[in-house]
Enzyme design. Structure first.
Site, PDB file in Angstrom:
ATOM      1  N   GLY A  11       0.833  -1.199   0.000  1.00  0.00           N
ATOM      2  CA  GLY A  11       0.000   0.000   0.000  1.00  0.00           C
ATOM      3  C   GLY A  11       0.868   1.249   0.000  1.00  0.00           C
ATOM      4  N   ASP A  12       0.218   2.416  -0.137  1.00  0.00           N
ATOM      5  CA  ASP A  12       0.915   3.707  -0.138  1.00  0.00           C
ATOM      6  C   ASP A  12       1.927   3.832  -1.275  1.00  0.00           C
ATOM      7  OD1 ASP A  12      -0.420   4.178   2.308  1.00  0.00           O
ATOM      8  OD2 ASP A  12       1.165   3.139   3.388  1.00  0.00           O
ATOM      9  N   GLY A  14       1.355   5.270  -4.021  1.00  0.00           N
ATOM     10  CA  GLY A  14       1.099   6.501  -4.785  1.00  0.00           C
ATOM     11  C   GLY A  14       0.086   6.262  -5.894  1.00  0.00           C
ATOM     12  N   LYS A  15      -0.815   5.322  -5.666  1.00  0.00           N
ATOM     13  CA  LYS A  15      -1.837   5.004  -6.676  1.00  0.00           C
ATOM     14  C   LYS A  15      -2.734   6.205  -6.947  1.00  0.00           C
ATOM     15  CE  LYS A  15      -3.269   1.565  -4.065  1.00  0.00           C
ATOM     16  NZ  LYS A  15      -2.208   1.487  -3.057  1.00  0.00           N
ATOM     17  N   LYS A  17      -2.250   9.359  -7.075  1.00  0.00           N
ATOM     18  CA  LYS A  17      -1.756  10.331  -8.039  1.00  0.00           C
ATOM     19  C   LYS A  17      -1.836   9.801  -9.473  1.00  0.00           C
ATOM     20  CE  LYS A  17       2.178  12.699  -9.634  1.00  0.00           C
ATOM     21  NZ  LYS A  17       3.491  13.212  -9.425  1.00  0.00           N
ATOM     22  N   GLY A  39      -6.106   5.439   2.202  1.00  0.00           N
ATOM     23  CA  GLY A  39      -5.900   6.882   2.242  1.00  0.00           C
ATOM     24  C   GLY A  39      -5.193   7.287   0.968  1.00  0.00           C
ATOM     25  N   HIS A  40      -5.944   7.695  -0.035  1.00  0.00           N
ATOM     26  CA  HIS A  40      -5.330   8.137  -1.289  1.00  0.00           C
ATOM     27  C   HIS A  40      -5.229   9.657  -1.262  1.00  0.00           C
ATOM     28  CE1 HIS A  40      -6.577   4.258  -3.584  1.00  0.00           C
ATOM     29  NE2 HIS A  40      -5.719   4.053  -2.617  1.00  0.00           N
ATOM     30  N   THR A 122      -5.554  -0.378  10.858  1.00  0.00           N
ATOM     31  CA  THR A 122      -5.861   1.055  10.864  1.00  0.00           C
ATOM     32  C   THR A 122      -7.001   1.360  11.851  1.00  0.00           C
ATOM     33  OG1 THR A 122      -7.458   0.809   9.083  1.00  0.00           O
ATOM     34  CG2 THR A 122      -5.187   1.294   8.430  1.00  0.00           C
ATOM     35  N   GLN A 195      -4.912  -0.410  -0.794  1.00  0.00           N
ATOM     36  CA  GLN A 195      -3.851  -1.191  -0.152  1.00  0.00           C
ATOM     37  C   GLN A 195      -2.902  -1.752  -1.233  1.00  0.00           C
ATOM     38  OE1 GLN A 195      -7.302  -2.100   1.178  1.00  0.00           O
ATOM     39  NE2 GLN A 195      -6.901  -0.239   2.305  1.00  0.00           N
ATOM     40  N   ALA A 270      -1.390   8.011   5.612  1.00  0.00           N
ATOM     41  CA  ALA A 270      -2.409   9.005   5.239  1.00  0.00           C
ATOM     42  C   ALA A 270      -3.662   8.856   6.100  1.00  0.00           C
ATOM     43  CB  ALA A 270      -2.771   8.868   3.762  1.00  0.00           C
ATOM     44  N   THR A 271      -3.903   7.655   6.616  1.00  0.00           N
ATOM     45  CA  THR A 271      -5.104   7.429   7.425  1.00  0.00           C
ATOM     46  C   THR A 271      -4.797   7.557   8.909  1.00  0.00           C
ATOM     47  OG1 THR A 271      -5.997   5.978   5.734  1.00  0.00           O
ATOM     48  CG2 THR A 271      -6.920   5.715   7.930  1.00  0.00           C
ATOM     49  N   PRO A 275       4.288   6.577  11.519  1.00  0.00           N
ATOM     50  CA  PRO A 275       5.490   6.568  10.675  1.00  0.00           C
ATOM     51  C   PRO A 275       5.562   5.259   9.890  1.00  0.00           C
ATOM     52  CG  PRO A 275       6.078   6.448  13.017  1.00  0.00           C
ATOM     53  CD  PRO A 275       4.594   6.639  12.951  1.00  0.00           C
ATOM     54  N   SER A 375       6.863   8.951 -11.492  1.00  0.00           N
ATOM     55  CA  SER A 375       6.448  10.120 -10.715  1.00  0.00           C
ATOM     56  C   SER A 375       7.669  10.734 -10.054  1.00  0.00           C
ATOM     57  CB  SER A 375       5.398   9.702  -9.690  1.00  0.00           C
ATOM     58  OG  SER A 375       5.149  10.764  -8.813  1.00  0.00           O
TER      59      SER A 375
HETATM   60  P1  IMP Z   1      -6.689  -3.042   8.199  1.00  0.00           P
HETATM   61  O1  IMP Z   1      -6.846  -3.010   6.728  1.00  0.00           O
HETATM   62  O2  IMP Z   1      -7.077  -1.762   8.870  1.00  0.00           O
HETATM   63  O3  IMP Z   1      -7.342  -4.238   8.818  1.00  0.00           O
HETATM   64  O4  IMP Z   1      -5.114  -3.213   8.518  1.00  0.00           O
HETATM   65  C1  IMP Z   1      -4.394  -4.382   8.155  1.00  0.00           C
HETATM   66  C2  IMP Z   1      -2.995  -4.023   7.705  1.00  0.00           C
HETATM   67  O5  IMP Z   1      -3.071  -3.332   6.459  1.00  0.00           O
HETATM   68  C3  IMP Z   1      -2.223  -3.112   8.645  1.00  0.00           C
HETATM   69  O6  IMP Z   1      -0.853  -3.432   8.546  1.00  0.00           O
HETATM   70  C4  IMP Z   1      -2.458  -1.724   8.041  1.00  0.00           C
HETATM   71  O7  IMP Z   1      -1.443  -0.823   8.393  1.00  0.00           O
HETATM   72  C5  IMP Z   1      -2.423  -2.067   6.567  1.00  0.00           C
HETATM   73  N1  IMP Z   1      -3.178  -1.119   5.726  1.00  0.00           N
HETATM   74  C6  IMP Z   1      -4.506  -1.033   5.570  1.00  0.00           C
HETATM   75  N2  IMP Z   1      -4.828  -0.064   4.701  1.00  0.00           N
HETATM   76  C7  IMP Z   1      -3.674   0.455   4.279  1.00  0.00           C
HETATM   77  C8  IMP Z   1      -3.354   1.485   3.325  1.00  0.00           C
HETATM   78  O8  IMP Z   1      -4.201   2.093   2.669  1.00  0.00           O
HETATM   79  N3  IMP Z   1      -2.016   1.727   3.154  1.00  0.00           N
HETATM   80  C9  IMP Z   1      -1.061   1.038   3.826  1.00  0.00           C
HETATM   81  N4  IMP Z   1      -1.324   0.082   4.695  1.00  0.00           N
HETATM   82  C10 IMP Z   1      -2.616  -0.214   4.932  1.00  0.00           C
END
Ligand code: IMP
Length: 386
Positions: A11-12, A14-15, A17, A39-40, A122, A195, A270-271, A275, A375
C-alpha cells in the site's frame, strides 16, 4: 475498456496520483475492495485531499465514482467525506454511486478492531466487517432500504442504521448493471485498487494483511464484472519499499537511513499518521506481485526521494529458499550508483540523470515489464509519461 490499477507492495505506492492522471481519459472510476482504511492523497488546488472511501478520480467533474459491492463502508465517515468534498467545491451529487450489496462497517466492528494488537490495523473495523460478511451476518446497504426482508440480523441493530436511509438514498443503485451498461457502450472504466498486493488476505504476509483481495483478480469479485472484461492491469510501486503496521519487511533499512528516507519521502500514514517503515526495493517479491496481478505496465513513484543517496540497493533474491516473506530470510542485494541532480518535478525522461535511467532499466530488465509512468514529486503534473 476496463483498466485495473493495483499496488504491488504494502500500500501507499502513490496510486492516488496515477489514478488522478489517468482519469483525464476515463468515464468511471470504481473502488472494488477495502474501506476507510485506504488513504489516497491528491494535491488539488493547493489542498492536500485524503480520500478514504470515495475514488480519488471524483475530483474530475466528468467522472462517475463507484463504491463497489466488494467494499465495506463506514456510513458516517462516508457522509463526512461527501460533505468535506462539497466544502472544497467538489460536488459528488449525481456522480457518486454506492452499490446495494456493499457491506457496512458498524460501530461494534470498530470497537473490536480498536483492541487489535497483533496486526497493527488502521482500526477502521475492516477485519470484523469482512468476517461478518463471510459469516453471513453482515449488514448491507440494501438491508437499510428493505429491512422487512432481513432474516439474519436483530431488529434493534437494523433500527440503528435505518436513520441513514435518507442521506444514502441519492447515491445507492445497482452499480453492477451500471458497469455492464458502460462496458457495452464502450466507456472507459478504471478499477481503483486500495492497499497493496502483500496486504491481500490470500497472498500477502498473512496474518499481517488486510481482510480483502487487493490483487487485480479482486476487481472482478468486487465489482461483479467478468475477468474477460479487463483489458489492462497497471501495477504501481514506490522506488523503495514502505509498510505501516506489523509484519515482515526483509529489506528494512538500518534506523539512521530509514529515518532520513522517511523524512525526505514524508512517509507517514495518510489514514493513521503512523510513521511508515522503509526498506530497499525488493525485486524478488515485486516480480511475484507482477505475476499475481498479470501486470501489463508499471508506474514507479517517488523516484525523486532517492536523490542524493550515493548507493541504492535492490534485493534480487534470498539466501534461503522460503515460500513466504519473512524477516528470517536474508536478501541478496545488488548495489547501484545513485545520483545527485535534483529531479523533483522533471517531466521528461531525457532530463533524468544517467544513474536514475540505469536504476529504471535494471528494474524493467528484472521484472520484464515496461515502466510507463515515472512520478518525480507530489505535485499533480510531476510525472514522466513514456
Ligand atoms: P486493516 O486493513 O485496517 O485491517 O489493517 C491491516 C494491515 O493493512 C495493517 O498493517 C495496516 O497498516 C495495513 N493497511 C490497511 N490499509 C492500508 C493502506 O491504505 N495503506 C497502507 N497500509 C494499509
Amino acid at each position: 475498456m476496463v483498466k485495473v490499477v493495483v499496488g504491488l507492495q504494502w500500500g501507499d505506492e502513490g496510486k492516488g496520483k496515477l489514478i488522478d492522471f489517468l482519469c483525464r481519459d476515463m468515464d468511471i472510476v470504481a473502488r472494488f475492495q477495502g474501506g476507510a482504511n485506504a488513504g489516497h492523497t491528491v494535491v488539488w488546488q493547493g489542498n492536500e485531499i485524503a480520500f478514504h472511501h470515495i475514488p480519488s478520480g471524483i475530483i474530475h467533474n466528468h467522472i462517475t465514482g463507484i463504491l463497489g459491492p466488494g467494499m465495506v463502508v463506514d456510513i458516517p465517515v462516508l457522509l463526512d467525506e461527501i460533505r468535506y468534498l462539497k466544502e472544497l467545491g467538489i460536488s459528488v451529487d449525481g456522480r457518486l454511486k454506492i452499490d446495494w450489496r456493499t457491506h457496512v462497517v458498524r460501530a461494534d466492528h470498530k470497537e473490536e478492531d480498536a483492541k487489535d494488537k497483533l496486526v497493527g490495523t488502521t482500526k477502521r473495523g475492516i477485519g470484523p466487517a469482512y468476517r461478518d460478511k463471510y459469516g453471513r451476518k453482515g449488514l448491507r446497504i440494501v438491508d437499510i432500504f428493505y429491512p422487512q426482508y432481513v432474516d439474519h440480523l436483530p431488529k434493534e441493530l437494523l433500527d440503528h442504521y435505518i436513520k441513514y436511509h435518507d442521506a444514502l438514498s441519492p447515491y445507492v443503485c445497482d452499480t453492477v448493471q451500471l458497469l455492464h451498461d458502460a462496458i457495452n457502450e464502450g466507456k472507459s472504466i478504471l478499477a481503483e485498487g486500495a492497499q497493496g498486493t502483500f496486504l491481500d488476505v490470500g497472498f500477502g504476509t498473512y496474518p499481517y494483511v488486510t481482510a480483502s483481495h487487493t490483487i487485480a483478480g479482486g476487481a472482478c469479485i468486487g465489482l461483479g464484472i467478468s475477468p474477460k472484461a479487463i483489458t489492462e492491469v497497471i501495477g504501481v510501486f514506490k522506488a523503495y519499499t514502505t509498510r505501516v503496521g506489523n509484519g515482515p519487511l526483509p529489506t528494512e533499512l538500518e534506523p539512521e537511513l530509514e529515518s532520513s528516507l522517511r523524512e525526505r519521502g514524508k512517509e507517514y500514514g495518510a489514514t493513521t499518521r503512523r510513521p511508515r517503515r522503509c526498506g530497499w526495493l525488493d525485486l524478488y517479491w515485486l516480480k511475484f506481485a507482477v505475476k499475481l496481478n498479470g501486470v501489463d505496465k508499471l508506474a514507479i513513484t517517488k523516484l525523486d526521494v532517492l536523490t542524493g543517496l550515493p548507493e541504492i540497493k535492490v534485493a534480487i533474491g534470498y539466501k534461503e529458499e522460503l515460500p513466504f516473506i519473512t524477516d528470517d530470510a536474508h536478501p541478496i542485494y545488488v548495489s547501484l550508483k545513485g545520483w545527485n541532480t535534483d529531479i523533483r518535478g522533471v517531466k521528461r525522461y531525457s532530463e533524468l540523470p544517467l544513474n536514475a535511467k540505469r536504476y529504471l532499466k535494471f528494474i524493467e530488465d528484472t521484472l520484464e515489464v515496461p515502466i510507463k509512468w515515472i512520478s518525480t514529486g507530489p505535485e499533480r503534473d510531476a510525472i514522466i509519461l513514456r
